[in-house]
Design an enzyme around this catalytic site. Structure first.
Site, mmCIF file in Angstrom:
data_model
loop_
_atom_site.group_PDB
_atom_site.id
_atom_site.type_symbol
_atom_site.label_atom_id
_atom_site.label_comp_id
_atom_site.label_asym_id
_atom_site.label_seq_id
_atom_site.Cartn_x
_atom_site.Cartn_y
_atom_site.Cartn_z
ATOM 1 N N TYR A 14 5.600 -30.472 -22.312
ATOM 2 C CA TYR A 14 5.800 -29.085 -21.876
ATOM 3 C C TYR A 14 5.256 -28.118 -22.920
ATOM 4 O O TYR A 14 4.550 -27.151 -22.592
ATOM 5 C CB TYR A 14 7.288 -28.832 -21.633
ATOM 6 C CG TYR A 14 7.595 -27.534 -20.937
ATOM 7 C CD1 TYR A 14 7.388 -27.395 -19.565
ATOM 8 C CD2 TYR A 14 8.104 -26.442 -21.631
ATOM 9 C CE1 TYR A 14 7.674 -26.205 -18.907
ATOM 10 C CE2 TYR A 14 8.391 -25.249 -20.984
ATOM 11 C CZ TYR A 14 8.178 -25.138 -19.621
ATOM 12 O OH TYR A 14 8.462 -23.956 -18.970
ATOM 13 N N SER B 298 5.512 -19.676 -21.837
ATOM 14 C CA SER B 298 6.914 -19.902 -22.186
ATOM 15 C C SER B 298 7.047 -19.684 -23.678
ATOM 16 O O SER B 298 6.050 -19.732 -24.414
ATOM 17 C CB SER B 298 7.316 -21.345 -21.828
ATOM 18 O OG SER B 298 8.553 -21.694 -22.424
#
Length: 263
Positions: A144, A131
């Site tokens: 995350y 990501s």
């Protein structure tokens, strides 16, 4: 030349978009996902296996399927993942353990399982979905960010480690795009999760658009595949204009603090 491709988390979101994109090019695709039976979303001209990336037993079954059906594999896409978010003093350790087990260790298990096969072949391409959060680390998303940064680090490490066997490794680093990823949110920090839902559902890019860019990056054997203007701008700002990046991140942290105070 037709490639043999395994995609985890391939029944929805980016995984499904990638499966359809590979199929459209004439590649053979095996989709792995959590459902015991084949989900209706999976295209008819793909194979399907249950594959919980937390289960080594499932990984071993997928490897056996690939060996028996295709005699090998050309592309492994470690795509399965969940969304998470939360301030360090709000998000629970259980949430941390969940996201690390799926988003990071799930990728590690896939790489460990298929690397011996790729070494036997002296060829292969590992594609790990990270990501933009793996490259730039905004406040309120520590679990995350840490998981995805781990995927980026793993991918870079394996790129050097496996290169002598002609095994290529790519990390996909998209910013927010429209997908169902927000449905996996289940943490304690409701305020942060509400923000994440808005960013995902209101994003301008679709999973299909991201998948098309990813395939081009795979073809070019890029180590890091950036998929959008926002991501490229943030990535290069951090690398080349660190004070400007730090200022933006500092202001984001201040806004989050004010929001937390008012809440």
């Amino acid at each position: 030349m037709s490639r043999r491709v395994l995609i985890t988390g391939g029944a929805s979101g980016l995984g499904l978009a990638l499966a359809k994109a590979f199929i459209a090019r004439g590649d053979r695709v095996l989709v792995g996902d959590l459902s015991e039976s084949r989900p209706g979303s999976v295209p008819d001209d793909t194979a399907y296996v249950r594959l919980d990336v937390r289960s080594q037993q499932d990984w071993d079954a997928a490897l056996a399927h690939v060996r028996e059906t295709w005699g090998g594999l050309d592309v492994l896409v470690n795509n399965a993942g969940v969304a998470t978010g939360g301030r360090i003093d709000v998000e629970s350790i259980a949430d941390w353990e969940r996201v690390l087990d799926i988003n990071l260790l799930g990728v590690v298990r896939g790489c460990q399982t298929f690397t011996p096969l790729f070494k036997e072949q002296r060829s292969g391409h590992i594609v790990n979905t990270a990501s933009l959060a793996g490259l730039v680390h905004g406040p309120g998303m520590s679990s995350y960010n840490a998981a995805k940064a781990g995927v980026v680090a793993l991918s870079e490490t394996l790129g050097f480690e496996l290169g002598p066997w002609d095994i290529h490794v790519s990390a996909i680093c998209p910013a927010f795009f429209r997908t169902n990823l927000h449905e996996s949110l289940q943490g304690k920090d409701v305020a942060m999760e509400e923000t994440a839902v808005k960013l995902i559902t209101r994003a301008s890019m679709t999973a299909e658009e991201v998948a098309a860019i990813v395939l081009k990056g795979i073809d070019k054997r890029k180590n890091v595949i950036l998929t959008d203007k926002l991501g490229k701008r943030a990535y290069w700002t951090k690398r080349l204009a660190r004070p400007a990046y730090a200022l933006m991140a500092t202001k984001a942290g201040e806004r989050l603090a004010r929001k937390s105070h008012h809440a």
